[in-house]
Write a protein that holds these residues in place. Structure first.
Motif, PDB file in Angstrom:
ATOM      1  N   PHE A 127      37.820  30.183  49.443  1.00 39.79           N
ATOM      2  CA  PHE A 127      37.339  29.775  48.125  1.00 39.79           C
ATOM      3  C   PHE A 127      36.648  28.424  48.250  1.00 39.79           C
ATOM      4  CE2 PHE A 127      41.796  28.481  48.427  1.00 39.79           C
ATOM      5  CZ  PHE A 127      41.741  27.137  48.100  1.00 39.79           C
ATOM      6  N   GLY A 168      37.582  40.889  38.367  1.00 46.23           N
ATOM      7  CA  GLY A 168      37.351  40.569  39.764  1.00 46.23           C
ATOM      8  C   GLY A 168      37.026  41.802  40.580  1.00 46.23           C
ATOM      9  N   TYR A 223      29.426  39.872  48.858  1.00 52.79           N
ATOM     10  CA  TYR A 223      28.721  38.765  49.519  1.00 52.79           C
ATOM     11  C   TYR A 223      27.228  39.064  49.707  1.00 52.79           C
ATOM     12  CZ  TYR A 223      33.396  37.008  50.666  1.00 52.79           C
ATOM     13  OH  TYR A 223      34.681  36.531  50.600  1.00 52.79           O
ATOM     14  N   SER A 274      30.540  40.822  42.528  1.00 52.10           N
ATOM     15  CA  SER A 274      31.460  39.748  42.142  1.00 52.10           C
ATOM     16  C   SER A 274      30.711  38.502  41.717  1.00 52.10           C
ATOM     17  CB  SER A 274      32.383  39.399  43.303  1.00 52.10           C
ATOM     18  OG  SER A 274      33.092  38.196  43.057  1.00 52.10           O
ATOM     19  N   GLY A 332      32.267  35.786  41.084  1.00 54.86           N
ATOM     20  CA  GLY A 332      32.952  34.701  41.776  1.00 54.86           C
ATOM     21  C   GLY A 332      32.263  34.323  43.062  1.00 54.86           C
ATOM     22  N   LYS A 333      31.798  35.316  43.828  1.00 51.21           N
ATOM     23  CA  LYS A 333      31.104  35.045  45.079  1.00 51.21           C
ATOM     24  C   LYS A 333      29.652  34.651  44.828  1.00 51.21           C
ATOM     25  CE  LYS A 333      34.674  36.166  47.606  1.00 51.21           C
ATOM     26  NZ  LYS A 333      35.595  36.686  46.589  1.00 51.21           N
ATOM     27  N   SER A 351      30.108  30.911  42.993  1.00 50.37           N
ATOM     28  CA  SER A 351      31.174  29.976  43.385  1.00 50.37           C
ATOM     29  C   SER A 351      32.134  29.668  42.240  1.00 50.37           C
ATOM     30  CB  SER A 351      30.572  28.671  43.938  1.00 50.37           C
ATOM     31  OG  SER A 351      29.864  28.912  45.123  1.00 50.37           O
ATOM     32  N   THR A 408      35.239  31.594  41.891  1.00 49.30           N
ATOM     33  CA  THR A 408      36.160  32.656  42.289  1.00 49.30           C
ATOM     34  C   THR A 408      37.344  32.779  41.339  1.00 49.30           C
ATOM     35  OG1 THR A 408      37.320  31.139  43.794  1.00 49.30           O
ATOM     36  CG2 THR A 408      35.515  32.452  44.714  1.00 49.30           C
ATOM     37  N   LYS A 463      37.379  35.514  38.185  1.00 50.97           N
ATOM     38  CA  LYS A 463      37.752  36.917  38.347  1.00 50.97           C
ATOM     39  C   LYS A 463      36.925  37.824  37.438  1.00 50.97           C
ATOM     40  CE  LYS A 463      40.362  38.149  40.790  1.00 50.97           C
ATOM     41  NZ  LYS A 463      40.130  38.527  42.204  1.00 50.97           N
TER      42      LYS A 463
END
Length: 385
Positions: free
Chosen positions: A36, A96, A202, A229, A231-232, A235, A237, A240
């Motif tokens: 993270f 998430g 990613y 995602s 979160g990815k 940045s 994370t 969710k």
């Protein structure tokens, strides 16, 4: 008496993560074990969340996700991959990416079905396949080339294969699967009438290697659920916010499970992610370029510390072989590392059924600020002092 389900869920990875974090805290070590970032996402994305709270978006949103976010996800897939999912019934917002994976597997797999998994693999795959009563068939990636062996892959498929899980860019190795490797997976999925669960969280964090969604291959949209995602991407994370895209029948199967897993996902964060996806490529490009620089910094430091490193093609992670330092048990080595060098990392064996194949391999996370990585490299230098 041990619980057979718990044993099949591979709790070892969770235990190792918790142990490494505790050891990092105890010894004041730099924690490069968990993936993270140590900085917040783009300011405009954070502001969008505050604005959504102030605007009163604080009650239950629709189970499938707010329309604005589903439309933004569909637009993202069209803009980046020329895929055009219908926001109404081919997009599902989840709590998430891990929940997206769980909803997909529980929705598609019945007891006794076989699921092909390429390992090392993200630890939630084994857990949710066990929860669904599925049977894992694993295919190894071998360090240092990490190429997918066609014969071993083909041998993992059978007339009971229900799903094949593809993770590219790949955690924990940082590998991006080649178009030929993806075509091989696609061909086997079609021949065995299997569905594909493609974990692409990613996708925007690749370094000079193109990301190819398997759903873009001929005949694969109809049998692929793709995981994303926020979160990815941005940045964040801890927010969710994830999603699934794919053909309506597969999305409906996942949605039926999602309704009873989390029901829905935090409303203000959905509004913020919808705005973030509309910002265009600039924040995504900025994060990728910054991560590439930090990757290079850490790779140089690991090599200076005497480890053999395979440069990552994407993700937050790079793996290294500590065999040259006399290491033949990376678990024990990682348990000592916080005290010996003031750095925490994770043994790759916790992501595998067969730990002997990765006995000396270690995963390091480079999603930290450059000064933190520089200090980690200075500390690791004691390994060759």
């Amino acid at each position: 008496m041990s619980d057979p389900l718990v044993s099949r869920m591979q709790p070892h990875a969770e235990t190792i993560f918790a142990t490494m974090s505790a050891l990092a805290l105890e010894h004041g070590a730099i924690n490069l074990g968990q993936g993270f970032p140590d900085t917040d996402g783009p300011a405009e994305v954070l502001e969008a969340a505050r604005d959504a709270i102030d605007a009163g978006h604080n009650q239950y949103p629709p189970t499938a996700g707010i329309p604005a976010l589903r439309e933004a996800i569909a637009a993202h897939q069209a803009r980046h991959h020329s895929l055009r999912p219908d926001p109404a019934d081919e997009v599902l917002v989840t709590s998430g990416a891990t929940e997206a994976i769980a909803a997909a597997v529980l929705g598609l797999v019945t007891p006794g079905d076989e699921v092909v998994v390429i390992e090392p693999s993200y630890d939630s795959y084994a857990a949710v396949i066990a929860l669904a009563g599925g049977v894992r068939r694993t295919v190894p990636l071998r360090f240092p080339d990490l190429s997918l062996d066609p014969q071993q892959l083909a041998a993992a498929f059978s007339d009971r294969t229900r799903v094949v899980v593809v993770n590219s860019p790949h955690n924990p190795t940082g590998k991006v699967f080649t178009p030929d490797e993806l075509a091989l997976v696609a061909d086997l999925a079609r021949r065995h009438d299997a569905w594909v669960l493609s974990d692409e969280v990613y996708e925007h964090l690749t370094f000079g290697v193109p990301h190819v969604p398997i759903a873009t291959l001929p005949g694969m949209w109809e049998r692929t659920l793709t995981v994303g995602s926020a979160g990815k991407f941005f940045s964040v994370t801890g927010w969710k916010v994830g999603w699934l895209t794919g053909p309506a029948p597969l999305v409906r199967a996942a949605r039926a499970v999602h309704q009873y897993l989390t029901f829905t996902t935090a409303s203000p964060l959905q509004h913020a992610v919808a705005r973030a996806l509309d910002l265009g490529p600039a924040p995504l490009d900025e994060l990728r370029d910054s991560l590439r620089d930090r990757h290079d910094l850490l790779v140089d430091g690991l090599r200076d510390a005497g480890l053999e490193v395979r440069p990552s093609q994407g993700t937050y992670f790079v793996i290294a072989d500590a065999a040259a330092l006399g290491v033949d048990d990376a678990v024990q080595w990682c348990l000592r590392l916080p005290a010996d060098a003031g750095v925490a990392a994770v043994p790759v064996s916790v992501f595998c059924d067969d730990p002997t194949a990765t006995a000396s391999l270690v995963r390091f996370a480079f999603c930290k600020q450059a000064p933190v990585l520089e200090e980690a490299c200075r500390r690791l230098a004691v390994l060759t002092a």
